[in-house]
Design an enzyme around this catalytic site. Structure first.
Site: not given
Ligand code: BES
Ligand code: MN
Ligand code: ZN
Length: 499
Positions: A286, A360
């Site tokens: 990120k 996920r």
């Protein structure tokens, strides 16, 4: 460790004479135009020789929101605080108003307060709602994060709150007391969730969360706690879950908390929380600005923790199982790389095209695992996508479900509690996006609808039961001056479970 801030919140049924003798250090009276019709206040006004209504009149005429009265004649409370209730009948406005009660009490250094309603209820809400919401907000807003060494943190002074009601029947008093209890427990659950979320990631690793979960046995011996280390997860063939923690020195953990307050054999509601204790993105790193916020990437798990505490506190007559799926997402020589293929517990293979879509990956194996409970339904809670913040901002939690009845119930729970969600479509058309020619599934979709495509990925693991997904990326914490966890969606989940 207790996550309660106040020692007690209770309901007292008093006559006007008893109220005049009530010795709290602060009597908070919530007033509107109808205040002077309140029987308890009529009595206080009499003993104060008209002083009280005089003050209420001048407050109602002025632009001020509140008025402090010191040593009112005939009244034992040291101080009275008149607070004007909001004119708007919006739930969120009232919830903020209730929050300000603790804030004022703490700023005045008060230890115990009595609160009474001398006002109309909100539109479509009854006294029970008012008391539950008020108690929840009093407890939740008394929370101050003070765990890491910090000289600027002042401990909250407020320790006890009583809600004063007058001349109610025994049966309604019983209901009002229960509403206060539920509100207090919901506030405690929110504080537990906030506390875990606010902890810095170096002090809130998967193993530390495991310790805190195991520690629940002490105050709540009836809870059944299990925990799984990486070896256990490997035995369960959770190749997707384990791929996330590969790059970290902190081993992953999965914990379950079982609250069996319902009938034997009654199918449980299962809650599954994303618990990424820090999300750097992994090899798909990120950008640095605001990356500290990724310490809150375990807020789904934290909300499950908070809900389980509230249910245990209430001895709620329901069967609920909470699961916390915890890992740290780091880049390193051992980390999973874009293009790596892993096999999930379900047997479906996953091509990890972006290591930053890690939530996920832990959730899909946890969602496969919980089939064994033969759940009534499953709700997962996750800070899953930045796209959800783009779509809905900070006010609504994103809701997607494979069962519209369940979705409707959760939307209603959001309205009831004021902790609202908004539904996004989980249509078949969106589901093609998880296709790749190198595995059964890719862990990212195309450019648009990132929140929906993330849910579509999860939906491939939840076909065997009724399921809803809550994306709390925008609602679990707030930025800015009051940066910190919000305790959401604990109120929504509790309302759903208890209704
Ligand atoms: N934890 C983040 C989602 C997130 C981002 C929550 C910002 C709150 C604020 C999640 O793991 C993530 O990184 N998601 C990616 C998915 C993408 C790579 C498909 C995202 O949203 O960018
Ligand atoms: Mn991520
Ligand atoms: Zn994440």
């Amino acid at each position: 460790m207790s996550y309660r801030v106040l020692n007690s919140i209770s309901v007292k049924n008093l006559s006007g004479r008893e109220l005049a003798k009530d010795k709290s250090s602060l009597l908070v009276i919530l007033v509107d135009k109808t205040a002077k019709k309140n029987n308890l206040l009529v009595h206080l006004d009499k003993v104060s020789k008209g002083g009280l209504f005089g003050s209420i009149n001048s407050l109602m005429k002025s632009k001020a929101k509140s008025l402090n009265l010191h040593s009112v004649a005939g009244v034992s409370s040291k101080e009275i605080l008149l607070m004007k209730t909001p004119e708007k009948s919006d739930t969120y406005v009232w919830l903020n108003f209730f929050k300000s009660i603790s804030k004022v009490a703490n700023s005045l250094g008060k230890q115990d307060i009595s609160v009474m309603f001398a006002c109309k209820t909100l539109k479509n809400r009854d006294d029970n709602w008012m008391i539950e919401a008020c108690c929840r907000q009093i407890e939740a807003s008394a929370y101050i994060f003070g765990s890491s060494k910090n000289k600027t943190v002042v401990k909250p002074s407020l320790k006890r709150a009583s809600i004063i009601v007058g001349s109610v029947s025994a049966s309604s008093l019983k209901k009002l007391k229960n509403s206060a209890k539920v509100g207090f427990a919901a506030g405690e659950g929110m504080n537990a969730a906030k506390h875990l979320g606010d902890m810095p990631a170096n002090l809130c690793t998967p193993r530390i969360i495991e310790k805190k979960v195991k520690a629940l046995k002490k105050p709540f011996p009836k809870l059944k706690i299990s925990s799984f280390n990486e070896k256990d997860l490997a035995k369960l063939k959770m190749g997707s879950f384990l791929s996330v923690g590969r790059g970290s020195d902190e081993p992953s953990r999965m914990m379950t908390i079982e609250h069996k307050g319902g009938k034997k054999g009654e199918k449980p509601i299962v809650l599954v929380g994303k618990g990424i204790t820090f999300d750097t993105g992994g090899i798909s790193l990120k950008p640095s600005p605001a990356m500290d916020e990724m310490k809150w990437d375990m807020c789904g798990a934290a909300s499950v923790f908070g809900v389980m505490i509230a249910l245990a506190r209430l001895n709620a007559k329901v069967n609920v199982i909470g699961l916390l799926a915890c890992a740290e997402n780091m880049p390193s020589a051992h980390a999973t790389k874009p293009g790596d293929v892993v096999t999930s517990m379900s047997g479906q293979t996953i091509e990890i095209l972006n290591t930053d879509a890690e939530g996920r990956l832990v959730l899909c194996d946890a969602l496969t695992y919980v089939k064994r409970y033969k759940p009534a339904h499953v709700i997962d809670i996750a800070t899953l996508t930045g796209a959800c913040v783009v779509a809905l901002g900070n006010f609504a939690t994103g809701l997607m479900a494979n069962d519209q009845k369940l979705a409707d119930k959760l939307l209603q729970a959001g309205e009831n509690s004021g902790d609202r969600a908004w539904q996004l479509p989980l249509w078949d058309e969106y589901k093609a996006c998880t296709k790749t020619n190198f595995a059964d599934l890719a862990n990212i979709g195309g450019a648009g609808a990132g929140t929906v495509t993330a849910a579509c990925f999860l939906s491939k693991f939840t076909e065997d039961y009724s399921w809803a997904h809550l994306d709390i990326a925008g609602t679990a914490w707030v930025k800015g001056n009051e940066k910190g966890g919000t305790g959401r969606p604990v109120p929504l989940l509790l309302d759903h479970i208890l209704s």
